[in-house]
Design a protein around this motif. Structure first.
Motif, mmCIF file in Angstrom:
data_model
loop_
_atom_site.group_PDB
_atom_site.id
_atom_site.type_symbol
_atom_site.label_atom_id
_atom_site.label_comp_id
_atom_site.label_asym_id
_atom_site.label_seq_id
_atom_site.Cartn_x
_atom_site.Cartn_y
_atom_site.Cartn_z
ATOM 1 N N GLY A 122 64.555 30.192 56.480
ATOM 2 C CA GLY A 122 64.414 30.451 55.035
ATOM 3 C C GLY A 122 65.614 31.347 54.516
ATOM 4 O O GLY A 122 66.646 31.529 54.982
ATOM 5 N N GLY A 123 65.479 31.304 53.175
ATOM 6 C CA GLY A 123 66.608 32.097 52.340
ATOM 7 C C GLY A 123 67.915 31.275 52.244
ATOM 8 O O GLY A 123 68.733 32.016 51.818
ATOM 9 N N ILE A 124 67.975 29.850 52.565
ATOM 10 C CA ILE A 124 69.283 29.319 52.364
ATOM 11 C C ILE A 124 69.355 28.357 51.475
ATOM 12 O O ILE A 124 70.561 27.769 50.999
ATOM 13 N N SER A 125 68.367 28.330 50.401
ATOM 14 C CA SER A 125 68.626 27.420 49.321
ATOM 15 C C SER A 125 69.402 28.167 48.162
ATOM 16 O O SER A 125 69.865 29.382 48.585
ATOM 17 N N VAL A 126 69.488 27.776 46.816
ATOM 18 C CA VAL A 126 69.958 28.436 45.928
ATOM 19 C C VAL A 126 69.178 29.196 44.872
ATOM 20 O O VAL A 126 69.731 29.634 43.822
ATOM 21 N N GLY A 127 68.053 29.684 45.291
ATOM 22 C CA GLY A 127 67.307 30.503 44.486
ATOM 23 C C GLY A 127 67.871 31.993 44.209
ATOM 24 O O GLY A 127 68.883 32.546 44.817
ATOM 25 N N ASP A 128 67.532 32.604 43.301
ATOM 26 C CA ASP A 128 67.880 33.998 43.071
ATOM 27 C C ASP A 128 67.641 35.027 44.082
ATOM 28 O O ASP A 128 68.492 35.995 44.204
ATOM 29 N N TYR A 129 66.860 34.711 45.022
ATOM 30 C CA TYR A 129 66.516 35.691 46.180
ATOM 31 C C TYR A 129 66.725 34.881 47.560
ATOM 32 O O TYR A 129 66.311 35.394 48.405
ATOM 33 N N ASP A 130 67.783 34.039 47.477
ATOM 34 C CA ASP A 130 68.111 33.331 48.666
ATOM 35 C C ASP A 130 69.443 33.773 49.091
ATOM 36 O O ASP A 130 70.153 33.552 48.577
ATOM 37 N N PHE A 131 69.464 35.081 50.030
ATOM 38 C CA PHE A 131 70.785 35.585 50.320
ATOM 39 C C PHE A 131 71.301 35.340 51.618
ATOM 40 O O PHE A 131 72.279 35.701 51.684
ATOM 41 N N VAL A 132 70.685 34.434 52.386
ATOM 42 C CA VAL A 132 71.399 34.142 53.396
ATOM 43 C C VAL A 132 72.690 33.531 53.527
ATOM 44 O O VAL A 132 73.821 33.974 54.283
ATOM 45 N N GLY A 133 73.055 32.472 52.630
ATOM 46 C CA GLY A 133 74.077 31.926 52.448
ATOM 47 C C GLY A 133 75.189 32.923 52.111
ATOM 48 O O GLY A 133 76.450 33.056 52.626
ATOM 49 N N LYS A 134 75.023 33.742 51.230
ATOM 50 C CA LYS A 134 75.923 34.865 50.618
ATOM 51 C C LYS A 134 76.286 35.819 51.785
ATOM 52 O O LYS A 134 77.322 36.329 51.796
ATOM 53 N N ALA A 135 75.175 36.047 52.593
ATOM 54 C CA ALA A 135 75.543 37.186 53.747
ATOM 55 C C ALA A 135 76.370 36.594 54.800
ATOM 56 O O ALA A 135 77.085 37.309 55.342
ATOM 57 N N LEU A 136 76.061 35.338 54.910
ATOM 58 C CA LEU A 136 76.906 34.815 56.170
ATOM 59 C C LEU A 136 78.361 34.584 55.723
ATOM 60 O O LEU A 136 79.468 34.814 56.540
ATOM 61 N N GLU A 137 78.533 34.362 54.564
ATOM 62 C CA GLU A 137 79.823 34.380 53.986
ATOM 63 C C GLU A 137 80.819 35.567 54.107
ATOM 64 O O GLU A 137 81.840 35.602 54.356
ATOM 65 N N SER A 138 79.707 36.521 53.616
ATOM 66 C CA SER A 138 80.409 37.881 53.727
ATOM 67 C C SER A 138 80.893 38.476 55.165
ATOM 68 O O SER A 138 81.552 39.310 55.194
ATOM 69 N N LEU A 139 80.264 37.914 56.293
ATOM 70 C CA LEU A 139 80.279 38.349 57.511
ATOM 71 C C LEU A 139 81.533 37.414 58.288
ATOM 72 O O LEU A 139 81.899 37.447 59.073
ATOM 73 N N GLY A 140 81.929 36.474 57.312
ATOM 74 C CA GLY A 140 83.073 35.728 57.984
ATOM 75 C C GLY A 140 82.588 34.514 58.671
ATOM 76 O O GLY A 140 83.509 33.920 59.610
ATOM 77 N N VAL A 141 81.556 33.945 58.603
ATOM 78 C CA VAL A 141 80.888 32.829 59.351
ATOM 79 C C VAL A 141 81.705 31.597 58.528
ATOM 80 O O VAL A 141 81.809 31.449 57.393
ATOM 81 N N ASN A 142 82.103 30.999 59.604
ATOM 82 C CA ASN A 142 82.913 29.398 59.042
ATOM 83 C C ASN A 142 81.687 28.349 58.795
ATOM 84 O O ASN A 142 81.031 28.062 59.635
ATOM 85 N N GLU A 143 81.535 27.997 57.551
ATOM 86 C CA GLU A 143 80.528 26.556 57.357
ATOM 87 C C GLU A 143 81.001 25.611 57.868
ATOM 88 O O GLU A 143 82.108 25.192 57.651
#
Length: 389
Positions: free
Chosen positions: A241-262
């Motif tokens: 969960g949390g990987i879509s683009v809703g206002d309360y989906d924070f997984v993608g932003k958090a992974l980006e902030s941690l330096g995870v390579n997509e």
């Protein structure tokens, strides 16, 4: 958005950083052998009786003198003269001076005299020394899967521990403010959390038992903290969960902030379109859709084969089997379909309730059927691509 085939190609190209570990034999089950193991003994280590009977030093007549008995485990090295016999039991060492074992039901015995009804051929009912494997021969080669039979085989060769490829340690991170725990009263607007125990069960079924569970609310800082910790402490992280683009989906932003390579985000499939896969060094992160059936579908199609690859297995991604449809089926979809199905003999049946949130049909499914996007009709008997689960 990429195709299913492109997603497979990306995962197939990802390097598996394999590590070796020596484990006691029982704990090594369900692992992949990291080196070819050679036998240090003959198996059996002596000529062995395959059934209860009498070991015979053959001669030209049908009568023999019984001079003793040998039970399984006896270490006496009996030497027979021609015309002598010794009673033996299944698994016992047959004297090297004996040429055959006559089963007990085929003889008549009076005191120490034994009579055969007919001559017996040399070698009958004797398992030769080294019949299964000889000293120095390869018992199993590198890359072999250690199933119960392999473990038993090694145990019979006196092996106490083996070198295997270490399995990845897996984390399951479940996100969502709407989740309630089973057993609690269900407040309006809440749903019972099911993905954690579902994914844990799927992982255990696949042989991956080194597992950590995390749960986090829909909050950016909390999500970032939990994901950072789970990535640091594990080899593979599954986020539910949390990987879509809703206002309360924070997984993608958090992974980006941690330096995870997509590696990729969004696959042209139904269910499971919002699938995210990334890496941080050699750590892999799968952000799965929150809907239970979509999450489990992505697990079987992408996560399980990747985990097997990281555990040293020779693993292919895709829908490898072809089976005939047991019924007609209409396709009308702009995305490729991955459908819950049931194998029935040589055919396959697509089940009802294909909604990405519904697990009731998944509970009886044993396969997934792949159908290309489009608008077309399939007839009963046509072959479709299948992934058994």
């Amino acid at each position: 958005m990429i195709s299913i085939q492109q997603a497979f190609a990306i995962l197939e190209a990802f390097p598996a950083d394999l590590h070796q570990i020596t484990l006691p034999l029982f704990k090594a089950r369900n692992h992949i052998l990291a080196e070819t193991l050679h036998s240090k003994i003959d198996m059996p280590p002596f000529p062995q009786a395959t059934m209860d009977g009498y070991a015979l030093a053959l001669h030209d007549v049908l009568d023999y003198t019984i001079v003793g008995e040998i039970k399984a485990g006896d270490g006496d090295r009996v030497v027979l003269k021609a015309g002598e016999a010794v009673k033996v039991f299944t698994g016992a060492a047959v004297p090297k001076s004996a040429q055959a074992v006559i089963q007990i039901e085929k003889v008549s015995v009076q005191e120490n005299r034994l009579s055969l009804a007919e001559p017996i051929t040399a070698g009958t009912n004797i398992r030769p020394q080294g019949a299964q494997i000889k000293t120095g021969d390869a018992a199993l080669v590198q890359g072999s899967f250690l199933n119960p039979a392999a473990v038993g085989f090694f145990a019979g060769l006196g092996v106490a521990e083996v070198c295997v490829f270490q399995k990845p340690k897996v984390a399951v991170v479940v996100t969502g403010n709407e989740l309630a725990q089973a057993g609690e009263p269900l407040a309006y607007g809440k749903v019972y959390e099911s993905n954690a125990v579902m994914l844990q069960s799927a992982l255990y079924d696949a042989g991956f038992e080194s597992l950590n569970l995390y749960q986090v609310a829909d909050d950016f800082e909390a999500t970032q903290s939990v994901l950072g910790h789970s990535i640091a402490a594990n080899d593979v992280v599954l986020v539910s969960g949390g990987i879509s683009v809703g206002d309360y989906d924070f997984v993608g932003k958090a992974l980006e902030s941690l330096g995870v390579n997509e590696l990729f985000y969004k696959v042209n499939q139904k269910p499971g379109k919002p699938l995210y896969v990334g890496n941080l060094d050699q750590k892999m992160i799968f952000a799965l859709p929150g809907n239970p059936a979509a999450s489990l579908t992505c697990f079987y199609v992408y996560v399980k084969p990747m985990l097997q690859k990281l555990a040293g297995m020779s693993q292919q991604f895709g829908f490898a089997q072809m089976r005939k449809l047991s019924h007609d089926y209409e396709v009308a979809n702009v995305r490729d379909l991955i459908l819950k199905a049931k194998i029935c003999g040589e055919s396959v049946t697509i089940l009802p309730h294909q909604d990405s949130a519904m697990l009731d049909s998944f509970a009886v499914a044993d396969a997934l059927v792949y159908l290309e996007a489009g608008q077309y009709a399939l007839e009963q008997g046509q072959e479709v691509s299948v992934l058994p689960i």
